[in-house]
Design an enzyme around this catalytic site. Sequence first.
Site, short mmCIF file in Angstrom:
data_model
loop_
_atom_site.label_atom_id
_atom_site.label_comp_id
_atom_site.label_asym_id
_atom_site.label_seq_id
_atom_site.Cartn_x
_atom_site.Cartn_y
_atom_site.Cartn_z
N ARG A 162 0.84 -1.22 0.00
CA ARG A 162 0.00 0.00 0.00
C ARG A 162 0.87 1.26 0.00
O ARG A 162 0.57 2.24 0.69
CB ARG A 162 -0.92 0.04 1.22
CG ARG A 162 -1.96 -1.05 1.28
CD ARG A 162 -2.93 -0.93 0.10
NE ARG A 162 -4.11 -1.74 0.31
CZ ARG A 162 -4.22 -3.02 -0.04
NH1 ARG A 162 -3.21 -3.64 -0.62
NH2 ARG A 162 -5.34 -3.67 0.17
N SER A 237 -10.65 -0.52 2.90
CA SER A 237 -9.92 -0.59 4.17
C SER A 237 -9.55 0.83 4.61
O SER A 237 -8.93 1.56 3.85
CB SER A 237 -8.62 -1.37 4.01
OG SER A 237 -8.89 -2.64 3.49
N GLU A 333 -5.04 4.16 6.03
CA GLU A 333 -4.59 3.85 4.68
C GLU A 333 -5.13 4.91 3.72
O GLU A 333 -4.53 5.20 2.70
CB GLU A 333 -5.13 2.47 4.32
CG GLU A 333 -4.52 1.87 3.10
CD GLU A 333 -5.54 1.23 2.20
OE1 GLU A 333 -5.73 1.76 1.10
OE2 GLU A 333 -6.13 0.23 2.61
N1 EPU Z 1 -11.08 -10.23 10.18
C1 EPU Z 1 -11.81 -10.26 11.34
N2 EPU Z 1 -12.80 -9.36 11.50
C2 EPU Z 1 -13.12 -8.45 10.55
C3 EPU Z 1 -12.35 -8.40 9.36
C4 EPU Z 1 -11.34 -9.32 9.20
O1 EPU Z 1 -11.57 -11.06 12.23
O2 EPU Z 1 -14.07 -7.69 10.76
C5 EPU Z 1 -10.04 -11.24 9.98
C6 EPU Z 1 -10.52 -12.29 8.96
O3 EPU Z 1 -11.21 -13.32 9.58
C7 EPU Z 1 -9.23 -12.77 8.38
C8 EPU Z 1 -8.34 -11.55 8.42
O4 EPU Z 1 -8.91 -10.67 9.37
O5 EPU Z 1 -8.63 -13.74 9.20
C9 EPU Z 1 -8.15 -10.89 7.09
O6 EPU Z 1 -9.38 -10.39 6.59
P1 EPU Z 1 -9.63 -10.15 5.01
O7 EPU Z 1 -9.31 -11.38 4.23
O8 EPU Z 1 -10.97 -9.55 4.86
O9 EPU Z 1 -8.50 -9.15 4.57
P2 EPU Z 1 -7.90 -7.80 5.23
O10 EPU Z 1 -6.51 -8.08 5.64
O11 EPU Z 1 -8.84 -7.27 6.24
C10 EPU Z 1 -6.86 -6.94 3.00
C11 EPU Z 1 -6.87 -5.65 2.21
C12 EPU Z 1 -8.17 -5.52 1.42
C13 EPU Z 1 -8.29 -6.71 0.49
C14 EPU Z 1 -8.26 -8.00 1.33
C15 EPU Z 1 -8.26 -9.26 0.48
C16 EPU Z 1 -5.47 -4.12 3.51
C17 EPU Z 1 -5.44 -2.90 4.36
N3 EPU Z 1 -6.69 -4.51 3.11
O12 EPU Z 1 -7.90 -6.83 3.97
O13 EPU Z 1 -8.08 -4.34 0.65
O14 EPU Z 1 -9.49 -6.66 -0.27
O15 EPU Z 1 -7.05 -8.04 2.13
O16 EPU Z 1 -7.04 -9.40 -0.16
O17 EPU Z 1 -4.43 -4.68 3.20
C18 EPU Z 1 -8.63 -2.02 0.49
O18 EPU Z 1 -7.43 -1.79 0.47
O19 EPU Z 1 -9.48 -1.09 0.42
C19 EPU Z 1 -9.10 -3.40 0.65
C20 EPU Z 1 -10.39 -3.70 0.77
#
Ligand code: EPU
Length: 338
Positions: A162, A237, A333
């Site tokens: 990012r 995010s 972010e």
């Molecule tokens: N999780 C929770 N509670 C929540 C959200 C997430 O416990 O409310 C846990 C999930 O269970 C999982 C982990 O956190 O174990 C990761 O969650 P998720 O796969 O939704 O991905 P993220 O790390 O929250 C990142 C990116 C997203 C992207 C997703 C999928 C960042 C800041 N965000 O989210 O990007 O879509 O991975 O690759 O790196 C964006 O940048 O706007 C965005 C949506």
Amino acid sequence: MQITPDFSLKNHNTFGIDAKAEFFVSVQTVEELTHALNLPGYSQKFILGGGSNMLLKKNIKGLVINLNLKGITVEEEDENHVWLRAAAGENWHEFVMYCVGNNYGGVENLALIPGNVGTSPVQNIGAYGVELKDSFESCEVVDRTTLETRTLSKAACNFGYRDSIFKNEDKGRYIITSVLFKLTKRDHELRTSYGAIQQTLDALGIDEPTLVDIANAVIYIRQQKLPDPKKIGNSGSFFKNPVVARNYLGTIQKNHPDAPFYEMGDDLVKIPAGWLIERAGFKGKRFGQAGVHDRQALVLVNHGGATGDEVWKVALEVQQAVQKEFGILLQPEVNIIE
Ligand code: EPU
């Protein structure tokens, strides 16, 4: 090129914040852009792309220049690859669908990310194990210090998680007018292992997925968790996933043995901020018209009519609660415009 005073930016930012531009102009060519940059008499010139990664905390003084440059062209191709140039004002998701529709591989995992092509390199957008930098070849920019056009190579952009020069040492200096992508025409490198992509393909009974199948799986997964900005204002995010020392993860795991994390190498791990926010008790919490999304706690939302300050207040509450519970200061972010 029409300059409109006192222009509402509500439809130009995915948070749907009703902030105003003192003056607003939409430019369709690089020439119009440089012309607008040369106009005298404005207190500042603010460049607006898709408005998908910013929180407007106040009205914008001076001239807001909306980049509305369009066009997708094949610049070069050989048996295996195509070099595709897309103008900055092309909608990102439509660009992805154009690529998969033409069987050009590399960006299919990035379906449904809000925003425009021209802002995609700024934060090196990423999802499901793929980042923009993986298919990025170069970009054309206007250098605001000289008003000259330049080409920046991938190396020059210094992409990270990012992150890029456009957020750091060269913040505000370059205006990206187009991006050149190198995409595959055959032997696509399909990335289905991250997240729920493989599971979704299995559920649909797809053994040999095409690029379209992968994009559709990503669209399906995103729609389950992420709010549609057309219905609920948001910027995806809101915070970055924090990277901490492995030892520190150990401390967290004493109270939270189920803490999820990703290996980053060098004794570092990345902890999902969404999980931290959920554990701090903020998932689905609402403060007036602003709040935390109920299906993905990393996403702050405008339920309708919230001001930028109201959303920012929620961000501060979240930040403080996570810091208190876990000792980690989450970093936004999105760009905070104040
Ligand atoms: N999780 C929770 N509670 C929540 C959200 C997430 O416990 O409310 C846990 C999930 O269970 C999982 C982990 O956190 O174990 C990761 O969650 P998720 O796969 O939704 O991905 P993220 O790390 O929250 C990142 C990116 C997203 C992207 C997703 C999928 C960042 C800041 N965000 O989210 O990007 O879509 O991975 O690759 O790196 C964006 O940048 O706007 C965005 C949506």
